[in-house]
Write a protein that holds these residues in place. Structure first.
Motif, PDB file in Angstrom:
ATOM      1  N   ALA A   1       0.818  -1.215   0.000  1.00  0.00           N
ATOM      2  CA  ALA A   1       0.000   0.000   0.000  1.00  0.00           C
ATOM      3  C   ALA A   1       0.854   1.267   0.000  1.00  0.00           C
ATOM      4  N   LEU A   2       1.837   1.309   0.887  1.00  0.00           N
ATOM      5  CA  LEU A   2       2.653   2.523   0.997  1.00  0.00           C
ATOM      6  C   LEU A   2       3.999   2.384   0.287  1.00  0.00           C
ATOM      7  N   GLY A   3       4.253   1.214  -0.327  1.00  0.00           N
ATOM      8  CA  GLY A   3       5.542   0.954  -0.960  1.00  0.00           C
ATOM      9  C   GLY A   3       5.451   0.738  -2.461  1.00  0.00           C
ATOM     10  N   SER A   4       5.000  -0.457  -2.869  1.00  0.00           N
ATOM     11  CA  SER A   4       5.018  -0.768  -4.301  1.00  0.00           C
ATOM     12  C   SER A   4       3.899  -0.061  -5.074  1.00  0.00           C
ATOM     13  N   ALA A  43      -9.757  12.067   2.591  1.00  0.00           N
ATOM     14  CA  ALA A  43     -10.291  11.506   3.839  1.00  0.00           C
ATOM     15  C   ALA A  43     -11.696  10.959   3.661  1.00  0.00           C
ATOM     16  N   LYS A  44     -12.340  11.232   2.515  1.00  0.00           N
ATOM     17  CA  LYS A  44     -13.689  10.719   2.276  1.00  0.00           C
ATOM     18  C   LYS A  44     -13.671   9.393   1.523  1.00  0.00           C
ATOM     19  N   GLY A  45     -12.497   8.882   1.211  1.00  0.00           N
ATOM     20  CA  GLY A  45     -12.399   7.562   0.585  1.00  0.00           C
ATOM     21  C   GLY A  45     -12.163   7.615  -0.907  1.00  0.00           C
ATOM     22  N   MET A  46     -11.685   6.487  -1.444  1.00  0.00           N
ATOM     23  CA  MET A  46     -11.283   6.422  -2.850  1.00  0.00           C
ATOM     24  C   MET A  46     -12.483   6.542  -3.793  1.00  0.00           C
ATOM     25  N   LYS A  47     -13.596   5.903  -3.415  1.00  0.00           N
ATOM     26  CA  LYS A  47     -14.763   5.915  -4.302  1.00  0.00           C
ATOM     27  C   LYS A  47     -15.282   7.347  -4.476  1.00  0.00           C
ATOM     28  N   TYR A  48     -15.363   8.058  -3.355  1.00  0.00           N
ATOM     29  CA  TYR A  48     -15.783   9.461  -3.398  1.00  0.00           C
ATOM     30  C   TYR A  48     -14.855  10.253  -4.309  1.00  0.00           C
ATOM     31  N   LEU A  49     -13.556  10.022  -4.134  1.00  0.00           N
ATOM     32  CA  LEU A  49     -12.541  10.757  -4.887  1.00  0.00           C
ATOM     33  C   LEU A  49     -12.678  10.476  -6.384  1.00  0.00           C
ATOM     34  N   VAL A  92      -5.160   4.182   3.153  1.00  0.00           N
ATOM     35  CA  VAL A  92      -4.351   5.384   2.934  1.00  0.00           C
ATOM     36  C   VAL A  92      -3.434   5.199   1.720  1.00  0.00           C
ATOM     37  N   GLY A  93      -2.689   4.087   1.716  1.00  0.00           N
ATOM     38  CA  GLY A  93      -1.767   3.827   0.604  1.00  0.00           C
ATOM     39  C   GLY A  93      -2.513   3.661  -0.710  1.00  0.00           C
ATOM     40  N   GLY A  94      -3.656   2.982  -0.645  1.00  0.00           N
ATOM     41  CA  GLY A  94      -4.454   2.773  -1.851  1.00  0.00           C
ATOM     42  C   GLY A  94      -4.892   4.093  -2.466  1.00  0.00           C
ATOM     43  N   ILE A  95      -5.344   5.003  -1.611  1.00  0.00           N
ATOM     44  CA  ILE A  95      -5.821   6.302  -2.092  1.00  0.00           C
ATOM     45  C   ILE A  95      -4.660   7.116  -2.674  1.00  0.00           C
ATOM     46  N   LEU A 149       3.795   6.740  10.902  1.00  0.00           N
ATOM     47  CA  LEU A 149       2.904   7.912  10.978  1.00  0.00           C
ATOM     48  C   LEU A 149       1.443   7.496  10.936  1.00  0.00           C
ATOM     49  N   CYS A 150       1.104   6.583  10.009  1.00  0.00           N
ATOM     50  CA  CYS A 150      -0.275   6.082   9.945  1.00  0.00           C
ATOM     51  C   CYS A 150      -0.664   5.487  11.290  1.00  0.00           C
ATOM     52  N   ASN A 151       0.253   4.741  11.900  1.00  0.00           N
ATOM     53  CA  ASN A 151      -0.012   4.146  13.209  1.00  0.00           C
ATOM     54  C   ASN A 151      -0.299   5.223  14.246  1.00  0.00           C
ATOM     55  N   ASP A 152       0.579   6.209  14.322  1.00  0.00           N
ATOM     56  CA  ASP A 152       0.432   7.210  15.374  1.00  0.00           C
ATOM     57  C   ASP A 152      -0.804   8.087  15.151  1.00  0.00           C
ATOM     58  N   TYR A 153      -1.112   8.390  13.881  1.00  0.00           N
ATOM     59  CA  TYR A 153      -2.329   9.167  13.597  1.00  0.00           C
ATOM     60  C   TYR A 153      -3.569   8.293  13.728  1.00  0.00           C
ATOM     61  N   GLY A 154      -3.372   6.960  13.684  1.00  0.00           N
ATOM     62  CA  GLY A 154      -4.498   6.030  13.773  1.00  0.00           C
ATOM     63  C   GLY A 154      -5.238   5.884  12.462  1.00  0.00           C
ATOM     64  N   MET A 155      -4.536   5.370  11.428  1.00  0.00           N
ATOM     65  CA  MET A 155      -5.171   5.198  10.113  1.00  0.00           C
ATOM     66  C   MET A 155      -4.845   3.828   9.526  1.00  0.00           C
TER      67      MET A 155
END
Lengths: 618, 138
Positions: free
Chosen positions: A326-329, A402-408, A356-359, A345-351
């Motif tokens: 997700a966040l690499g390849s 933050a509203k998701g990939m489908k929304y985007l 996140v990586g997909g978007i 960072l995702c961990n500390d922000y709680g995501m």
């Protein structure tokens, strides 16, 4: 004899907390719930169905939604890898049934405090946390924790409530109701999917701190201990054990790369040029300092990772296979250090790193195709890190992400939906289904949206012989990842069994990496723990019941068969190169058979006959 | 000085806490980490094991005012009948957390009388039989 003395394996109590009224209630655990729905995930969907009788009218972020923390009969015991638990809710990301499952030690602590389930209802007026010590339950102010990350929040609450305290909490992303917000427990374990953290944020519940001192009783302790020991042996004797216990899920990166399906540049190809840096061996050698286990787990697949490079300096539980992709390849980052940092960072922000990586990968491709004004380059690690931060705090473009990939994709238009890797509104996980057709079907029909863990049909990936394919699922093609034949029946078995495992709250790596622990073993463990007469057939029927109830909830939310689909990229765009060149997912060939064996009608609803057979009353 | 009766190699511990579960089941017939005579705490990047080290010259024995904590074959052994729960042994023990009081009982490891469950079920080399094995094999 108290009420709780009648229960074995279970604690016999549901805790209900209404944050609007401040009311705290304790209710006995109904016998039908145990006998029909096992625990954990099964309890979640049954209680969600009962509490939200008209789900379509429920605003997921409104006070009418509920957040259900549920454990299973094996939590707290020495049954292998029994440290998991489930949170169930109506998901704001997908608008349908949503749940998330996590390891660590929090689930066991719920049991030791005397509860099987904690139901959070309503909405607090200001930020609060729930403090539980056995029978004592308090709603306390969390104003001093507002905006704090997962790491600080956990440390502060453990310091305040004592070192035996286990904490589940949200970070800034949950407070900001980001649609990929997670709930973290024990710092590094995440209820990541379906935006359960956003629901917790909408309730203004920052954390649950829990500490239990009660006895968990087993119906047949000696038999249970012996069975657990037998299962440990089966797991450690399996050929996959050594790799999993040393490298963790990073070994799947190697498998995916070898099959030509390591999702790269948002799935444009399955060939990733930087595998020398991403291999399980490189990760372990360059960054990992030790293995860690969840509660009562002998596999200990977690890794503690340290990055020394100044710019990306961090230390904590390292990424899993899903996050490497997700966040690499997916965004094509050449080095692993920034991936570990973005994960931190995702961990500390709680995501949820998958979402996140997909978007981010999706946005990079939109930029490449000139569909958006922003300019992003594949491989730009600093852009990935910046977007992670913007999403958590809803800054600039982060507010839209933050509203998701489908929304985007709907907003961007221009055909971007074709390569938006999501199903039912949830961002799809790492494994490219064009290199595992059973996975493709599993992703398309998963009850919580784009998810691989409802089915996890690893059987097709593990080089079993065609004879074994016939023996297990009546079709030699079931061992061929590129074949679609026989996959519907195979996926169905995996889904039903996964529902059992999720409801008992064991980790699927015990059975879907090795196929050493089977339904009969699960029935034995649960029977010895609870005294309830389970056998392999009855328990698989319970799995099927759970899955069908999830389906009913989704149909009531307006879901149709058209939603059981995959992005066009996977259905029509063949992989361009490598061992899987030309492969697509032949979903249209598998879906009709799947509906047939499931007993689902053309409108997506289970038939009356099927519901009657499963004893589901509507 | 801790003895090598049961070897504790904390570096190998992965924090699964199975030792806590089998300990409480063995001694009380129920599962409850609070009743376990061995505890494991996850610190940031390691796990800490807390249990009796069976010292060669145990300070807990010296500190005990009633003789509840006494020497048997050179090792500290606890007699529940004589214990007044004063906590002097806990104060004297150099290994914090090795001795605890839970529900009016002092919890001290007894190595299950020579065949410790925690060692039997430990999935790594964090807990192994040291001198105990030699004694047993004789």
């Amino acid at each position: 004899m108290t009420e709780q003395d009648k229960y074995f394996g279970y604690m016999g109590q549901i805790l209900r907390v209404n944050l609007s009224t401040g009311e705290i209630k304790k209710e006995p655990l109904p016998r039908e719930l145990m006998e029909d729905y096992i625990g954990g995930r099964g309890f979640g969907i049954k209680l969600l169905t009962d509490l939200l009788p008209d789900p379509n009218s429920v605003d997921p972020l409104g006070p009418e939604n509920v957040l259900i923390f549920s454990t299973g009969p094996l939590n707290g015991t020495m049954s292998p890898s029994s440290g998991r638990y489930t949170v169930t809710t109506k998901s704001p990301l997908t608008g349908i049934f949503g749940d998330a499952n996590s390891g660590g030690a929090f689930g066991a602590e719920i049991k030791f405090a005397g509860y099987d389930v904690i139901i959070v209802e309503g909405q607090a007026a200001e930020l609060v946390y729930l403090n539980i010590r056995d029978d004592r339950v308090e709603i306390l102010t969390a104003s001093d924790l507002a905006g704090k990350g997962i790491m600080d929040t956990t440390d502060i609450l453990v310091e305040k409530q004592g070192r035996d305290t286990k904490v589940a909490c949200i970070g800034p992303a949950g407070e900001n109701m980001v649609f990929c917000a997670a709930i973290a427990n024990d710092k590094y374990h995440y209820l990541a999917r379906c935006a359960v953290g956003a629901v917790m944020g909408s309730k203004k519940l920052k954390a649950i701190a829990i500490n239990g001192t009660l006895d968990l009783k087993l119906a047949a302790p000696a038999e249970f201990l012996k069975k657990s020991g037998d299962c440990y042996r089966k797991i450690t004797e399996d050929k996959t054990y050594d790799d999993f216990s040393y490298y963790g899920t990073a070994v799947i990166t190697d498998i995916a790369a070898e099959s030509g399906g390591l999702s790269t540049r948002n799935g444009q190809t399955g060939i990733f040029d930087h595998m020398d840096k991403y291999s399980s061996h490189a990760y372990r050698e360059d960054f990992v300092t030790r293995s860690e286990s969840c509660f009562s787990c002998i596999i200990h697949c977690s890794n503690y990772a340290v990055v020394e490079e100044k710019k990306y300096k961090c230390a904590g539980k390292g990424p899993e296979f899903e996050t490497f992709v997700a966040l690499g390849s997916r965004p094509d980052l050449p080095e692993l250090g920034p991936v570990i940092y973005a994960n931190y960072l995702c961990n500390d922000y709680g995501m949820d790193t998958i979402s996140v990586g997909g978007i981010i990968g999706f946005l990079f491709e939109c930029s490449e195709k000139g569909m958006i004004p922003e300019k992003y380059q594949w491989g730009d690690a600093d852009a990935v890190i910046e977007l992670v931060r913007k999403m958590a705090f809803r800054e600039g473009i982060g507010d839209e992400m933050a509203k998701g990939m489908k929304y985007l994709a709907e907003k961007i238009g221009q055909g971007s939906m074709d390569f938006a890797l999501q199903t039912k509104g949830m961002e799809l996980p790492a494994y490219d289904p064009r290199t595992g057709k059973g996975f493709g079907l599993g992703l398309a029909v998963a009850s919580r949206g784009g998810d691989h863990l409802r089915a996890l049909p690893n059987f097709e990936l593990l080089s079993y012989t065609p004879e074994e394919g016939i023996k297990w699922f009546g079709d030699p093609h079931t061992v061929d990842p590129f074949a679609w034949q026989g996959k519907a029946d195979m996926v169905l078995w995996h889904e039903d069994f996964a529902a059992v495992v999720d409801s008992a709250e064991m980790c699927k790596y015990c059975m879907f990496a090795t196929y050493a622990i089977l339904p009969g073993d699960m029935a034995d463990l649960i029977r010895y723990a609870t005294g309830i007469e389970w056998d392999d057939k009855k328990i698989m029927k319970a799995g099927e019941r759970i899955l069908n109830l999830e389906r009913l909830f989704n149909v009531a939310c307006g879901l149709t068969p058209a939603d059981d689909s995959l992005p066009k990229r996977f259905l029509e765009e063949g992989l361009p190169e490598g061992p899987a060149k030309g492969q697509i997912v032949e979903l249209d060939k598998m879906l009709p058979r799947y509906y047939e064996v499931r007993g689902w009608q053309e409108d997506g609803r289970p038939t009356e006959e099927k519901l009657k057979e499963l004893g589901i009353k509507v | 000085m801790p003895s090598d009766l049961r070897k504790i190699n904390a570096k190998e511990c992965v924090g699964c806490r199975i030792c806590e579960l089998v300990c409480s089941l063995k001694h009380y017939g129920v599962i409850n980490p609070q009743r376990s005579r061995i505890r494991v705490y996850r610190l940031e990047d390691r796990d800490k094991i807390e249990t009796c080290r069976f010292c060669d010259n145990p300070r807990c024995v010296d500190a005990c005012p009633t003789g509840a904590m006494h020497l048997d074959d050179g090792r500290a052994v606890h007699d529940r009948e004589k214990c007044i729960l004063c906590g002097a042994c806990i104060e004297a023990c150099p290994f914090a957390g090795s001795l605890r009081i839970f529900e009016e009982e002092l919890l001290k490891c007894d190595l299950c009388g020579g065949d410790p469950e925690c060692v039997k079920y430990c999935p790594t080399d964090a807990l192994t039989l040291g001198a105990l094995k030699e004694v047993k094999n004789d």
